[in-house]
Motif scaffolding. Structure first.
Motif, PDB file in Angstrom:
ATOM      1  N   HIS A  95     -14.595   4.166 -25.341  1.00 29.42           N
ATOM      2  CA  HIS A  95     -15.195   4.696 -24.120  1.00 29.42           C
ATOM      3  C   HIS A  95     -16.594   4.142 -23.833  1.00 29.42           C
ATOM      4  CE1 HIS A  95     -12.062   7.854 -23.665  1.00 29.42           C
ATOM      5  NE2 HIS A  95     -11.995   7.708 -24.986  1.00 29.42           N
ATOM      6  N   VAL A  96     -17.207   3.444 -24.784  1.00 29.55           N
ATOM      7  CA  VAL A  96     -18.617   3.077 -24.609  1.00 29.55           C
ATOM      8  C   VAL A  96     -18.949   1.595 -24.830  1.00 29.55           C
ATOM      9  CG1 VAL A  96     -19.306   5.399 -25.324  1.00 29.55           C
ATOM     10  CG2 VAL A  96     -19.320   3.554 -27.012  1.00 29.55           C
ATOM     11  N   LEU A  97     -18.061   0.830 -25.443  1.00 35.44           N
ATOM     12  CA  LEU A  97     -18.465  -0.520 -25.869  1.00 35.44           C
ATOM     13  C   LEU A  97     -18.580  -1.528 -24.729  1.00 35.44           C
ATOM     14  CD1 LEU A  97     -16.718  -1.068 -29.337  1.00 35.44           C
ATOM     15  CD2 LEU A  97     -19.124  -0.604 -28.841  1.00 35.44           C
ATOM     16  N   GLY A  98     -18.155  -1.179 -23.526  1.00 35.09           N
ATOM     17  CA  GLY A  98     -18.308  -2.091 -22.397  1.00 35.09           C
ATOM     18  C   GLY A  98     -19.567  -1.894 -21.586  1.00 35.09           C
ATOM     19  N   THR A  99     -20.435  -0.962 -21.994  1.00 29.08           N
ATOM     20  CA  THR A  99     -21.557  -0.547 -21.152  1.00 29.08           C
ATOM     21  C   THR A  99     -22.542  -1.674 -20.862  1.00 29.08           C
ATOM     22  OG1 THR A  99     -21.356   1.684 -22.082  1.00 29.08           O
ATOM     23  CG2 THR A  99     -23.382   1.179 -20.886  1.00 29.08           C
ATOM     24  N   ALA A 100     -22.772  -2.570 -21.816  1.00 26.38           N
ATOM     25  CA  ALA A 100     -23.794  -3.605 -21.647  1.00 26.38           C
ATOM     26  C   ALA A 100     -23.499  -4.546 -20.491  1.00 26.38           C
ATOM     27  CB  ALA A 100     -23.949  -4.401 -22.944  1.00 26.38           C
ATOM     28  N   VAL A 101     -22.253  -4.583 -20.044  1.00 27.58           N
ATOM     29  CA  VAL A 101     -21.896  -5.454 -18.912  1.00 27.58           C
ATOM     30  C   VAL A 101     -22.633  -5.041 -17.643  1.00 27.58           C
ATOM     31  CG1 VAL A 101     -19.978  -6.084 -17.376  1.00 27.58           C
ATOM     32  CG2 VAL A 101     -19.637  -6.067 -19.854  1.00 27.58           C
ATOM     33  N   PHE A 102     -22.963  -3.765 -17.528  1.00 28.42           N
ATOM     34  CA  PHE A 102     -23.482  -3.222 -16.265  1.00 28.42           C
ATOM     35  C   PHE A 102     -25.011  -3.172 -16.296  1.00 28.42           C
ATOM     36  CE2 PHE A 102     -19.240  -1.691 -17.071  1.00 28.42           C
ATOM     37  CZ  PHE A 102     -18.593  -1.993 -15.878  1.00 28.42           C
ATOM     38  N   ALA A 103     -25.605  -4.323 -16.259  1.00 32.93           N
ATOM     39  CA  ALA A 103     -27.065  -4.441 -16.336  1.00 32.93           C
ATOM     40  C   ALA A 103     -27.716  -3.664 -15.197  1.00 32.93           C
ATOM     41  CB  ALA A 103     -27.472  -5.902 -16.275  1.00 32.93           C
ATOM     42  N   GLY A 104     -28.740  -2.910 -15.531  1.00 31.48           N
ATOM     43  CA  GLY A 104     -29.499  -2.169 -14.531  1.00 31.48           C
ATOM     44  C   GLY A 104     -28.968  -0.800 -14.205  1.00 31.48           C
TER      45      GLY A 104
END
Length: 259
Positions: A95-104
């Protein structure tokens, strides 16, 4: 930090996709500007809520690749807009490991998730690998893991522009940090994104960070939040109704001998 509960708004001003293309992108549209996607691999849910001024994503997938797919979906469904807000349902890898893709993006989680993700990135990577994520992909995502900047102890109202949504810390239960999302739908049923407090495509999973004795109470809070007529979106599986959530609550209470 809490913001008072007030989720009224001028829904007639909501911008965003009117439904065209949602199914083609693998999303189920639950109302104007609201939908869910069941991600490949672990059948984890991602939720999307579109307002006039902001776009909120609920959970980001199990890898940076899944985050990238969600990024592309949001752009396609909203005419090129970006995700401005992210709510993390709980601190499990899928549920959380893709978060860095969404800069800002402004990232929200239940109180304590920020410290946990900063301290436990290695453990999250190990769990992802145990569950079948490629070792290199898990390591890459853990290296850039994003912890929430904003933490919710009770309820927090977010104004997305013409649409107010409510983040609610209803746990602990499935984990020590369960965050639900309530979305009013103009002319329709409210939508409640539940995270893994509710699961439809399999039995609820109680890992080492679960608090089974408190899980039924968390579901009581979830039902009080959404009411009898809401659509409840599980962390895994298809959307369900209040009766399904209540049955799962009672099953968990029996399983863990909770009154």
């Amino acid at each position: 930090m809490d913001h008072g509960r007030n989720i009224d708004g001028d829904h007639s001003t909501i911008d965003g996709e009117d439904g065209i293309g949602w199914e083609e992108r693998g999303w189920e549209r639950l109302g104007p500007g609201v939908g869910q996607c069941r991600l490949a691999g672990w059948d984890a849910t991602a939720g999307l809520v579109v307002g006039r001024d902001a776009v909120l994503l609920y959970d980001t997938g199990a890898t940076l690749a899944q985050g990238t797919e969600l990024h592309a979906d949001v752009a396609a469904l909203t005419g090129g807009r970006r995700v401005t807000h992210i709510a993390l349902s709980h601190p499990h890898f899928d549920h959380v490991l893709g978060t860095a893709v969404f800069a800002g993006a402004e990232v929200f989680g239940a109180v304590g998730v920020d410290a946990l993700l900063r301290q436990e990135a290695g453990a999250l990577r190990e769990d992802a690998v145990r569950q079948g994520v490629d070792e290199a992909a898990a390591a890459e995502a853990a290296e850039v893991l994003v912890a929430p900047r904003h933490t919710v102890t009770g309820e927090w109202t977010l104004d997305l522009g013409g649409r107010q949504v409510l983040l609610a810390n209803v746990g602990p239960g499935h984990s020590g940090h369960d965050l639900a999302l309530l979305v009013p739908v103009p002319g329709g049923r409210e939508v409640v994104f539940c995270g893994d407090l509710v699961e439809e495509s399999g039995e609820p999973q109680a890992g080492p960070d679960a608090l089974p004795a408190r899980w039924p109470a968390a579901l009581d809070r979830l039902l009080a939040l959404g009411g009898e007529d809401a659509v409840y979106v599980p962390g895994h599986g298809a959307a369900v109704d209040a009766a399904f959530v209540r049955r799962q609550r009672d099953e968990l209470a029996r399983r863990f001998a909770v009154s």
